[in-house]
Design a protein around this motif. Sequence first.
Motif, PDB file in Angstrom:
ATOM      1  N   GLU A 165      85.778  11.631 143.377  1.00  0.00           N
ATOM      2  CA  GLU A 165      85.273  11.439 144.741  1.00  0.00           C
ATOM      3  C   GLU A 165      84.417  12.579 144.877  1.00  0.00           C
ATOM      4  O   GLU A 165      83.365  12.928 145.572  1.00  0.00           O
ATOM      5  CB  GLU A 165      86.684  11.341 145.668  1.00  0.00           C
ATOM      6  N   GLU A 166      84.554  13.661 144.333  1.00  0.00           N
ATOM      7  CA  GLU A 166      83.615  14.729 144.538  1.00  0.00           C
ATOM      8  C   GLU A 166      82.297  14.695 144.034  1.00  0.00           C
ATOM      9  O   GLU A 166      81.063  15.037 144.332  1.00  0.00           O
ATOM     10  CB  GLU A 166      84.215  16.238 143.991  1.00  0.00           C
ATOM     11  N   PHE A 167      82.588  13.976 142.517  1.00  0.00           N
ATOM     12  CA  PHE A 167      81.267  13.536 142.068  1.00  0.00           C
ATOM     13  C   PHE A 167      80.198  12.308 142.777  1.00  0.00           C
ATOM     14  O   PHE A 167      78.934  13.171 142.595  1.00  0.00           O
ATOM     15  CB  PHE A 167      81.256  13.159 140.646  1.00  0.00           C
ATOM     16  N   ILE A 168      81.020  11.637 143.386  1.00  0.00           N
ATOM     17  CA  ILE A 168      79.829  10.424 144.220  1.00  0.00           C
ATOM     18  C   ILE A 168      79.283  11.246 145.241  1.00  0.00           C
ATOM     19  O   ILE A 168      78.204  11.440 145.908  1.00  0.00           O
ATOM     20  CB  ILE A 168      80.799   9.570 144.841  1.00  0.00           C
ATOM     21  N   PHE A 183      76.579  13.354 144.065  1.00  0.00           N
ATOM     22  CA  PHE A 183      75.046  12.537 143.990  1.00  0.00           C
ATOM     23  C   PHE A 183      75.120  12.437 145.168  1.00  0.00           C
ATOM     24  O   PHE A 183      73.950  12.282 144.886  1.00  0.00           O
ATOM     25  CB  PHE A 183      75.931  11.471 143.267  1.00  0.00           C
ATOM     26  N   SER A 184      75.875  12.018 145.674  1.00  0.00           N
ATOM     27  CA  SER A 184      74.811  11.607 147.147  1.00  0.00           C
ATOM     28  C   SER A 184      73.592  12.453 147.791  1.00  0.00           C
ATOM     29  O   SER A 184      72.552  12.392 148.237  1.00  0.00           O
ATOM     30  CB  SER A 184      75.369  11.536 149.037  1.00  0.00           C
ATOM     31  N   VAL A 185      74.211  14.009 147.995  1.00  0.00           N
ATOM     32  CA  VAL A 185      73.474  14.833 148.138  1.00  0.00           C
ATOM     33  C   VAL A 185      72.418  14.939 147.328  1.00  0.00           C
ATOM     34  O   VAL A 185      71.403  15.958 147.610  1.00  0.00           O
ATOM     35  CB  VAL A 185      74.684  16.249 148.402  1.00  0.00           C
ATOM     36  N   ALA A 186      72.756  15.633 146.255  1.00  0.00           N
ATOM     37  CA  ALA A 186      71.896  15.201 144.962  1.00  0.00           C
ATOM     38  C   ALA A 186      70.783  14.827 145.091  1.00  0.00           C
ATOM     39  O   ALA A 186      69.405  14.845 145.299  1.00  0.00           O
ATOM     40  CB  ALA A 186      71.944  15.518 143.196  1.00  0.00           C
ATOM     41  N   GLN A 187      71.181  13.411 145.917  1.00  0.00           N
ATOM     42  CA  GLN A 187      69.426  12.345 145.726  1.00  0.00           C
ATOM     43  C   GLN A 187      68.843  12.681 146.702  1.00  0.00           C
ATOM     44  O   GLN A 187      68.170  11.992 146.819  1.00  0.00           O
ATOM     45  CB  GLN A 187      70.483  10.265 145.654  1.00  0.00           C
ATOM     46  N   SER A 188      69.741  13.140 147.748  1.00  0.00           N
ATOM     47  CA  SER A 188      68.897  13.234 148.740  1.00  0.00           C
ATOM     48  C   SER A 188      67.932  14.763 148.815  1.00  0.00           C
ATOM     49  O   SER A 188      67.023  15.334 149.547  1.00  0.00           O
ATOM     50  CB  SER A 188      69.690  13.187 150.479  1.00  0.00           C
ATOM     51  N   LEU A 189      67.951  16.109 148.114  1.00  0.00           N
ATOM     52  CA  LEU A 189      66.906  16.738 147.971  1.00  0.00           C
ATOM     53  C   LEU A 189      66.013  16.422 146.887  1.00  0.00           C
ATOM     54  O   LEU A 189      65.969  15.451 145.882  1.00  0.00           O
ATOM     55  CB  LEU A 189      67.817  17.802 146.888  1.00  0.00           C
ATOM     56  N   CYS A 214      72.059   2.040 138.689  1.00  0.00           N
ATOM     57  CA  CYS A 214      72.660   1.572 139.967  1.00  0.00           C
ATOM     58  C   CYS A 214      73.953   0.831 140.309  1.00  0.00           C
ATOM     59  O   CYS A 214      74.607   1.004 141.168  1.00  0.00           O
ATOM     60  CB  CYS A 214      71.141   1.127 139.947  1.00  0.00           C
ATOM     61  N   LEU A 215      74.096  -0.229 139.017  1.00  0.00           N
ATOM     62  CA  LEU A 215      74.853  -1.101 138.895  1.00  0.00           C
ATOM     63  C   LEU A 215      76.375  -0.520 139.042  1.00  0.00           C
ATOM     64  O   LEU A 215      77.329  -0.805 139.956  1.00  0.00           O
ATOM     65  CB  LEU A 215      75.204  -2.035 138.037  1.00  0.00           C
ATOM     66  N   THR A 216      76.288   0.717 138.403  1.00  0.00           N
ATOM     67  CA  THR A 216      78.000   1.255 137.786  1.00  0.00           C
ATOM     68  C   THR A 216      77.697   1.792 139.775  1.00  0.00           C
ATOM     69  O   THR A 216      79.044   2.116 140.046  1.00  0.00           O
ATOM     70  CB  THR A 216      77.154   2.686 136.625  1.00  0.00           C
ATOM     71  N   THR A 217      76.867   2.965 140.193  1.00  0.00           N
ATOM     72  CA  THR A 217      77.216   3.558 141.395  1.00  0.00           C
ATOM     73  C   THR A 217      77.728   2.882 142.624  1.00  0.00           C
ATOM     74  O   THR A 217      78.816   2.544 143.434  1.00  0.00           O
ATOM     75  CB  THR A 217      75.808   4.173 142.164  1.00  0.00           C
ATOM     76  N   ALA A 218      77.151   1.982 142.210  1.00  0.00           N
ATOM     77  CA  ALA A 218      77.018   0.332 143.451  1.00  0.00           C
ATOM     78  C   ALA A 218      78.546   0.646 143.163  1.00  0.00           C
ATOM     79  O   ALA A 218      79.056  -0.229 144.161  1.00  0.00           O
ATOM     80  CB  ALA A 218      76.783  -0.932 143.569  1.00  0.00           C
ATOM     81  N   LYS A 219      79.372  -0.507 142.427  1.00  0.00           N
ATOM     82  CA  LYS A 219      80.490  -0.479 142.030  1.00  0.00           C
ATOM     83  C   LYS A 219      81.693   0.976 142.483  1.00  0.00           C
ATOM     84  O   LYS A 219      82.355   0.573 143.085  1.00  0.00           O
ATOM     85  CB  LYS A 219      80.978  -0.476 140.672  1.00  0.00           C
ATOM     86  N   SER A 220      80.775   2.123 141.856  1.00  0.00           N
ATOM     87  CA  SER A 220      81.965   2.970 142.619  1.00  0.00           C
ATOM     88  C   SER A 220      82.043   2.890 143.822  1.00  0.00           C
ATOM     89  O   SER A 220      83.344   4.312 144.268  1.00  0.00           O
ATOM     90  CB  SER A 220      81.831   4.299 141.699  1.00  0.00           C
ATOM     91  N   ILE A 221      81.068   2.749 144.750  1.00  0.00           N
ATOM     92  CA  ILE A 221      80.848   3.344 146.292  1.00  0.00           C
ATOM     93  C   ILE A 221      80.995   2.490 146.807  1.00  0.00           C
ATOM     94  O   ILE A 221      81.303   2.202 147.924  1.00  0.00           O
ATOM     95  CB  ILE A 221      79.479   3.822 146.534  1.00  0.00           C
ATOM     96  N   LYS A 222      81.906   1.031 146.177  1.00  0.00           N
ATOM     97  CA  LYS A 222      82.302   0.060 146.403  1.00  0.00           C
ATOM     98  C   LYS A 222      81.024  -0.354 147.202  1.00  0.00           C
ATOM     99  O   LYS A 222      81.141  -0.972 148.288  1.00  0.00           O
ATOM    100  CB  LYS A 222      83.581   0.155 147.614  1.00  0.00           C
ATOM    101  N   LEU A 223      79.914  -1.014 146.912  1.00  0.00           N
ATOM    102  CA  LEU A 223      78.967  -1.593 147.577  1.00  0.00           C
ATOM    103  C   LEU A 223      79.465  -3.265 147.617  1.00  0.00           C
ATOM    104  O   LEU A 223      79.486  -3.802 146.545  1.00  0.00           O
ATOM    105  CB  LEU A 223      77.510  -1.481 146.552  1.00  0.00           C
ATOM    106  N   ASN A 224      79.189  -3.446 149.211  1.00  0.00           N
ATOM    107  CA  ASN A 224      79.003  -5.042 149.179  1.00  0.00           C
ATOM    108  C   ASN A 224      78.423  -5.521 149.929  1.00  0.00           C
ATOM    109  O   ASN A 224      77.101  -5.248 149.939  1.00  0.00           O
ATOM    110  CB  ASN A 224      80.613  -5.189 150.239  1.00  0.00           C
TER     111      ASN A 224
END
Length: 157
Positions: free
Chosen positions: A18-21, A24-30, A102-112
Amino acid sequence: MLPLIQREVVERGWLTKEEFIDIFSVAQSLPGIFAVNISIFVGYRIRRVGGALVCALGSILPSFLIILAIALFFTHIEDNPIVERIFKGLRPAVVALIAVPCLTTAKSIKLNHKTIIIPIAAALLIWLLHISPVWIVLTSIVGGIWYGLVYKRRKHL
Protein backbone atom coordinates in the motif's frame (compact mmCIF):
# COMPACT_ATOMS: atom_id res chain seq x y z
CA MET A 1 10.67 -1.31 -14.28
CA LEU A 2 7.69 -0.90 -12.00
CA PRO A 3 7.19 -4.61 -11.16
CA LEU A 4 10.92 -4.97 -10.57
CA ILE A 5 11.05 -1.94 -8.28
CA GLN A 6 7.92 -3.04 -6.43
CA ARG A 7 9.20 -6.58 -5.92
CA GLU A 8 12.58 -5.41 -4.61
CA VAL A 9 11.18 -2.74 -2.30
CA VAL A 10 8.24 -4.73 -0.90
CA GLU A 11 10.04 -8.09 -0.52
CA ARG A 12 12.88 -6.45 1.40
CA GLY A 13 10.34 -4.96 3.79
CA TRP A 14 11.28 -1.36 3.07
CA LEU A 15 7.66 -0.51 2.19
CA THR A 16 4.31 -2.26 2.31
CA LYS A 17 2.42 -2.78 -0.95
CA GLU A 18 0.00 0.00 0.00
CA GLU A 19 2.85 2.42 0.81
CA PHE A 20 4.47 1.56 -2.51
CA ILE A 21 1.27 2.37 -4.41
CA ASP A 22 1.03 5.70 -2.55
CA ILE A 23 4.66 6.55 -3.33
CA PHE A 24 4.11 5.45 -6.93
CA SER A 25 1.22 7.91 -7.23
CA VAL A 26 3.25 10.78 -5.83
CA ALA A 27 6.34 9.90 -7.90
CA GLN A 28 4.24 9.87 -11.08
CA SER A 29 2.88 13.33 -10.36
CA LEU A 30 6.31 14.90 -9.84
CA PRO A 31 8.41 16.20 -12.73
CA GLY A 32 11.40 14.09 -13.64
CA ILE A 33 12.21 10.47 -14.18
CA PHE A 34 9.85 8.09 -12.38
CA ALA A 35 12.56 5.64 -11.26
CA VAL A 36 14.65 8.44 -9.79
CA ASN A 37 11.65 9.95 -8.00
CA ILE A 38 10.62 6.66 -6.45
CA SER A 39 14.20 5.78 -5.50
CA ILE A 40 14.54 9.11 -3.70
CA PHE A 41 11.35 8.38 -1.72
CA VAL A 42 12.53 4.88 -0.81
CA GLY A 43 16.03 6.09 0.08
CA TYR A 44 14.61 8.83 2.26
CA ARG A 45 12.32 6.34 3.97
CA ILE A 46 15.24 4.06 4.80
CA ARG A 47 18.12 6.45 5.59
CA ARG A 48 16.69 9.98 5.32
CA VAL A 49 18.68 12.56 3.28
CA GLY A 50 21.79 10.40 2.83
CA GLY A 51 19.70 7.48 1.61
CA ALA A 52 17.82 9.71 -0.80
CA LEU A 53 21.08 11.04 -2.22
CA VAL A 54 22.65 7.59 -2.62
CA CYS A 55 19.48 6.20 -4.23
CA ALA A 56 19.25 9.14 -6.64
CA LEU A 57 22.87 8.70 -7.72
CA GLY A 58 22.41 4.93 -7.98
CA SER A 59 19.46 5.48 -10.30
CA ILE A 60 21.04 8.17 -12.45
CA LEU A 61 24.71 7.26 -12.85
CA PRO A 62 24.48 3.85 -14.58
CA SER A 63 22.12 5.15 -17.28
CA PHE A 64 24.12 8.33 -17.67
CA LEU A 65 27.39 6.45 -18.14
CA ILE A 66 25.86 4.00 -20.63
CA ILE A 67 24.29 6.82 -22.68
CA LEU A 68 27.58 8.71 -22.57
CA ALA A 69 29.45 5.68 -23.90
CA ILE A 70 26.87 5.17 -26.65
CA ALA A 71 27.00 8.86 -27.59
CA LEU A 72 30.78 8.74 -27.93
CA PHE A 73 30.60 5.88 -30.45
CA PHE A 74 27.20 6.54 -32.05
CA THR A 75 28.56 9.08 -34.53
CA HIS A 76 30.35 6.22 -36.28
CA ILE A 77 27.34 3.91 -36.62
CA GLU A 78 24.31 6.18 -37.09
CA ASP A 79 24.08 5.60 -40.87
CA ASN A 80 24.48 1.85 -40.54
CA PRO A 81 21.41 -0.03 -41.92
CA ILE A 82 21.98 -2.91 -39.48
CA VAL A 83 21.71 -0.55 -36.50
CA GLU A 84 18.56 0.94 -38.00
CA ARG A 85 17.01 -2.54 -38.30
CA ILE A 86 17.99 -3.35 -34.72
CA PHE A 87 16.20 -0.24 -33.47
CA LYS A 88 13.10 -1.09 -35.51
CA GLY A 89 13.16 -4.60 -34.07
CA LEU A 90 13.29 -3.24 -30.53
CA ARG A 91 10.03 -1.29 -30.91
CA PRO A 92 7.68 -4.20 -30.04
CA ALA A 93 9.78 -4.98 -26.97
CA VAL A 94 9.54 -1.36 -25.84
CA VAL A 95 5.74 -1.46 -26.21
CA ALA A 96 5.62 -4.63 -24.10
CA LEU A 97 7.92 -3.12 -21.48
CA ILE A 98 5.51 -0.20 -21.15
CA ALA A 99 2.31 -2.26 -21.26
CA VAL A 100 3.23 -4.83 -18.58
CA PRO A 101 3.75 -2.31 -15.73
CA CYS A 102 0.56 -0.50 -16.76
CA LEU A 103 -1.44 -3.73 -16.48
CA THR A 104 0.27 -4.77 -13.23
CA THR A 105 -0.40 -1.37 -11.68
CA ALA A 106 -4.00 -1.42 -12.88
CA LYS A 107 -4.51 -4.76 -11.12
CA SER A 108 -2.81 -3.68 -7.89
CA ILE A 109 -4.89 -0.47 -7.58
CA LYS A 110 -8.02 -2.43 -8.49
CA LEU A 111 -8.79 -0.43 -11.64
CA ASN A 112 -12.17 -1.46 -13.03
CA HIS A 113 -14.17 -0.71 -16.17
CA LYS A 114 -15.68 2.44 -14.64
CA THR A 115 -12.40 4.01 -13.53
CA ILE A 116 -10.51 3.12 -16.71
CA ILE A 117 -12.73 5.44 -18.76
CA ILE A 118 -11.02 8.62 -17.55
CA PRO A 119 -7.41 7.69 -18.46
CA ILE A 120 -8.51 6.27 -21.83
CA ALA A 121 -10.53 9.40 -22.59
CA ALA A 122 -7.60 11.60 -21.56
CA ALA A 123 -5.18 9.66 -23.79
CA LEU A 124 -7.56 9.84 -26.74
CA LEU A 125 -8.14 13.57 -26.28
CA ILE A 126 -4.41 14.21 -26.24
CA TRP A 127 -3.64 11.88 -29.15
CA LEU A 128 -6.55 12.48 -31.52
CA LEU A 129 -7.67 16.01 -30.75
CA HIS A 130 -4.26 17.36 -29.68
CA ILE A 131 -5.70 18.85 -26.49
CA SER A 132 -3.03 20.02 -24.07
CA PRO A 133 -2.59 17.75 -21.03
CA VAL A 134 -2.76 20.90 -18.89
CA TRP A 135 -6.41 21.39 -19.87
CA ILE A 136 -7.18 17.76 -19.16
CA VAL A 137 -5.60 17.99 -15.70
CA LEU A 138 -7.49 21.21 -14.93
CA THR A 139 -10.75 19.68 -16.15
CA SER A 140 -10.08 16.60 -14.02
CA ILE A 141 -9.50 18.78 -10.97
CA VAL A 142 -12.81 20.56 -11.52
CA GLY A 143 -14.56 17.23 -12.15
CA GLY A 144 -13.04 15.73 -9.00
CA ILE A 145 -14.12 18.69 -6.89
CA TRP A 146 -17.62 18.52 -8.37
CA TYR A 147 -17.81 14.78 -7.76
CA GLY A 148 -16.63 15.19 -4.17
CA LEU A 149 -18.84 18.14 -3.30
CA VAL A 150 -22.00 17.59 -5.31
CA TYR A 151 -22.37 14.00 -6.43
CA LYS A 152 -21.09 12.28 -3.30
CA ARG A 153 -23.09 14.64 -1.08
CA ARG A 154 -26.29 13.64 -2.93
CA LYS A 155 -25.51 9.95 -2.45
CA HIS A 156 -25.15 10.43 1.32
CA LEU A 157 -28.42 12.36 1.72
